[in-house]
Design a protein around this motif. Structure first.
Motif, PDB file in Angstrom:
ATOM      1  N   ALA A   3      48.415  67.273 -34.883  1.00 26.61           N
ATOM      2  CA  ALA A   3      47.050  66.753 -34.890  1.00 26.61           C
ATOM      3  C   ALA A   3      46.549  66.550 -36.313  1.00 26.61           C
ATOM      4  O   ALA A   3      45.902  65.537 -36.622  1.00 26.61           O
ATOM      5  CB  ALA A   3      46.136  67.705 -34.130  1.00 26.61           C
ATOM      6  N   ASP A   4      46.830  67.523 -37.192  1.00 27.54           N
ATOM      7  CA  ASP A   4      46.406  67.394 -38.587  1.00 27.54           C
ATOM      8  C   ASP A   4      47.070  66.191 -39.251  1.00 27.54           C
ATOM      9  O   ASP A   4      46.438  65.466 -40.037  1.00 27.54           O
ATOM     10  CB  ASP A   4      46.748  68.675 -39.355  1.00 27.54           C
ATOM     11  CG  ASP A   4      45.913  69.861 -38.884  1.00 27.54           C
ATOM     12  OD1 ASP A   4      46.321  71.008 -39.157  1.00 27.54           O
ATOM     13  OD2 ASP A   4      44.857  69.625 -38.265  1.00 27.54           O
ATOM     14  N   GLN A   5      48.365  65.953 -38.947  1.00 32.76           N
ATOM     15  CA  GLN A   5      49.076  64.831 -39.526  1.00 32.76           C
ATOM     16  C   GLN A   5      48.467  63.509 -39.076  1.00 32.76           C
ATOM     17  O   GLN A   5      48.262  62.585 -39.864  1.00 32.76           O
ATOM     18  CB  GLN A   5      50.564  64.895 -39.133  1.00 32.76           C
ATOM     19  CG  GLN A   5      51.409  63.750 -39.700  1.00 32.76           C
ATOM     20  CD  GLN A   5      51.454  63.768 -41.221  1.00 32.76           C
ATOM     21  OE1 GLN A   5      51.329  64.836 -41.841  1.00 32.76           O
ATOM     22  NE2 GLN A   5      51.617  62.619 -41.834  1.00 32.76           N
ATOM     23  N   VAL A   6      48.165  63.397 -37.775  1.00 32.57           N
ATOM     24  CA  VAL A   6      47.555  62.168 -37.255  1.00 32.57           C
ATOM     25  C   VAL A   6      46.181  61.951 -37.889  1.00 32.57           C
ATOM     26  O   VAL A   6      45.816  60.824 -38.252  1.00 32.57           O
ATOM     27  CB  VAL A   6      47.445  62.229 -35.716  1.00 32.57           C
ATOM     28  CG1 VAL A   6      46.650  61.046 -35.193  1.00 32.57           C
ATOM     29  CG2 VAL A   6      48.829  62.243 -35.092  1.00 32.57           C
ATOM     30  N   ALA A   7      45.397  63.018 -38.018  1.00 31.16           N
ATOM     31  CA  ALA A   7      44.072  62.893 -38.627  1.00 31.16           C
ATOM     32  C   ALA A   7      44.176  62.451 -40.080  1.00 31.16           C
ATOM     33  O   ALA A   7      43.392  61.616 -40.544  1.00 31.16           O
ATOM     34  CB  ALA A   7      43.325  64.218 -38.521  1.00 31.16           C
ATOM     35  N   ARG A   8      45.157  63.005 -40.809  1.00 37.82           N
ATOM     36  CA  ARG A   8      45.337  62.600 -42.218  1.00 37.82           C
ATOM     37  C   ARG A   8      45.727  61.132 -42.324  1.00 37.82           C
ATOM     38  O   ARG A   8      45.241  60.394 -43.190  1.00 37.82           O
ATOM     39  CB  ARG A   8      46.394  63.487 -42.871  1.00 37.82           C
ATOM     40  CG  ARG A   8      45.911  64.901 -43.197  1.00 37.82           C
ATOM     41  CD  ARG A   8      46.874  65.588 -44.153  1.00 37.82           C
ATOM     42  NE  ARG A   8      48.179  65.762 -43.544  1.00 37.82           N
ATOM     43  CZ  ARG A   8      48.516  66.839 -42.830  1.00 37.82           C
ATOM     44  NH1 ARG A   8      47.639  67.810 -42.628  1.00 37.82           N
ATOM     45  NH2 ARG A   8      49.726  66.951 -42.309  1.00 37.82           N
ATOM     46  N   GLU A   9      46.621  60.695 -41.416  1.00 40.08           N
ATOM     47  CA  GLU A   9      47.030  59.293 -41.443  1.00 40.08           C
ATOM     48  C   GLU A   9      45.843  58.376 -41.121  1.00 40.08           C
ATOM     49  O   GLU A   9      45.675  57.307 -41.735  1.00 40.08           O
ATOM     50  CB  GLU A   9      48.164  59.065 -40.447  1.00 40.08           C
ATOM     51  CG  GLU A   9      49.469  59.747 -40.859  1.00 40.08           C
ATOM     52  CD  GLU A   9      50.542  59.608 -39.801  1.00 40.08           C
ATOM     53  OE1 GLU A   9      51.659  60.061 -40.053  1.00 40.08           O
ATOM     54  OE2 GLU A   9      50.256  59.041 -38.735  1.00 40.08           O
ATOM     55  N   ALA A  10      45.018  58.764 -40.149  1.00 42.90           N
ATOM     56  CA  ALA A  10      43.852  57.962 -39.806  1.00 42.90           C
ATOM     57  C   ALA A  10      42.869  57.894 -40.958  1.00 42.90           C
ATOM     58  O   ALA A  10      42.300  56.830 -41.249  1.00 42.90           O
ATOM     59  CB  ALA A  10      43.173  58.548 -38.561  1.00 42.90           C
ATOM     60  N   GLN A  11      42.670  59.029 -41.623  1.00 42.73           N
ATOM     61  CA  GLN A  11      41.765  59.052 -42.767  1.00 42.73           C
ATOM     62  C   GLN A  11      42.298  58.184 -43.898  1.00 42.73           C
ATOM     63  O   GLN A  11      41.552  57.462 -44.570  1.00 42.73           O
ATOM     64  CB  GLN A  11      41.554  60.493 -43.242  1.00 42.73           C
ATOM     65  CG  GLN A  11      40.492  60.631 -44.319  1.00 42.73           C
ATOM     66  CD  GLN A  11      39.121  60.217 -43.819  1.00 42.73           C
ATOM     67  OE1 GLN A  11      38.719  60.581 -42.732  1.00 42.73           O
ATOM     68  NE2 GLN A  11      38.396  59.431 -44.607  1.00 42.73           N
ATOM     69  N   GLY A  12      43.643  58.250 -44.111  1.00 47.81           N
ATOM     70  CA  GLY A  12      44.251  57.412 -45.142  1.00 47.81           C
ATOM     71  C   GLY A  12      44.092  55.940 -44.827  1.00 47.81           C
ATOM     72  O   GLY A  12      43.813  55.118 -45.720  1.00 47.81           O
ATOM     73  N   TYR A  13      44.271  55.573 -43.551  1.00 44.65           N
ATOM     74  CA  TYR A  13      44.086  54.172 -43.144  1.00 44.65           C
ATOM     75  C   TYR A  13      42.643  53.726 -43.366  1.00 44.65           C
ATOM     76  O   TYR A  13      42.373  52.621 -43.855  1.00 44.65           O
ATOM     77  CB  TYR A  13      44.457  54.020 -41.667  1.00 44.65           C
ATOM     78  CG  TYR A  13      44.208  52.640 -41.106  1.00 44.65           C
ATOM     79  CD1 TYR A  13      43.073  52.384 -40.340  1.00 44.65           C
ATOM     80  CD2 TYR A  13      45.091  51.609 -41.339  1.00 44.65           C
ATOM     81  CE1 TYR A  13      42.831  51.123 -39.818  1.00 44.65           C
ATOM     82  CE2 TYR A  13      44.861  50.332 -40.835  1.00 44.65           C
ATOM     83  CZ  TYR A  13      43.723  50.083 -40.071  1.00 44.65           C
ATOM     84  OH  TYR A  13      43.495  48.850 -39.568  1.00 44.65           O
TER      85      TYR A  13
END
Length: 210
Positions: free
Chosen positions: A41-51
């Motif tokens: 979940a943290d990885q997906v959230a980081r990727e979304a924030q980066g996008y």
């Protein structure tokens, strides 16, 4: 206690230890699954924030380029007629609207990705919890099965213990009655505490030595 009794107690102890190990293993696996779900979940959230950050940077660049282009057009148009100035303002307004739309689209996409990431994380965590609960229930069921199979042996051991206790009480009663009879036959006054086997034996020894 007979060898079968010792064996039954050993099997019961082994069953208890096995169940504890199963439950501990289930708990460890549950914690591992939950940790993996949180990391995902943290990885997906980081990727979304980066996008989202990248889209914002692109939008800012589009706006900056548009402003620079509009300002350049405005400077060039200043030397020409009012229609050129009007065209420059139109280009600036269109660029401003385009930049704002890009920012809005990027924000909506980022929020949607974050929401989906949270939903995925919650589902993964729920699945991990369900799997952990199933493992714990299975371990408990195995423990109950193993302990339940030892119930007849446990009952037999309990009956044997109760029989030994009954035998001990009857033996003591017979011993007391015998010593009382010996003391009466020897004409010795019985002690006040009729249940004092040790005192009776001492009196018998004294009478015999006399």
């Amino acid at each position: 206690m007979e060898p079968n009794s010792h064996q039954a107690l050993s099997v019961l102890t082994l069953a208890q230890r096995t169940a504890d190990e199963h439950i501990a293993a289930s708990q460890r696996q549950s914690e591992q699954l939950l940790a993996e779900a949180r990391r995902a979940a943290d990885q997906v959230a980081r990727e979304a924030q980066g996008y989202s950050d990248e889209m914002r940077r692109q939008a800012d660049k589009v706006l900056s380029d548009a402003r620079a282009s509009a300002e350049q057009s405005a400077r060039e148009a200043a030397a020409h007629a009012d229609d050129v100035r009007t065209e420059g303002e139109r280009v600036l307004n269109e660029a401003q609207a385009t930049a704002e739309q890009v920012v809005t689209d990027a924000t909506d996409a980022a929020e949607r990705m974050v929401s989906e990431a949270h939903a995925t994380a919650e589902q993964v965590a729920q699945d991990a919890q369900d799997a952990a609960d199933a493992l714990e229930q299975d371990a408990q069921r195995r423990y109950d099965d193993q302990v339940g199979s030892l119930q007849p042996q446990r009952e037999a051991l309990q009956q044997e213990i109760e029989s030994l206790q009954q035998f001990d009480r009857e033996y003591r009663a017979q011993l007391v009655a015998f010593m009382q009879g010996q003391l009466r036959a020897l004409g010795v006054e019985q002690p006040a505490n009729v249940g004092g086997e040790t005192q009776m034996l001492s009196q018998l020894a004294v009478v015999r030595e006399a």
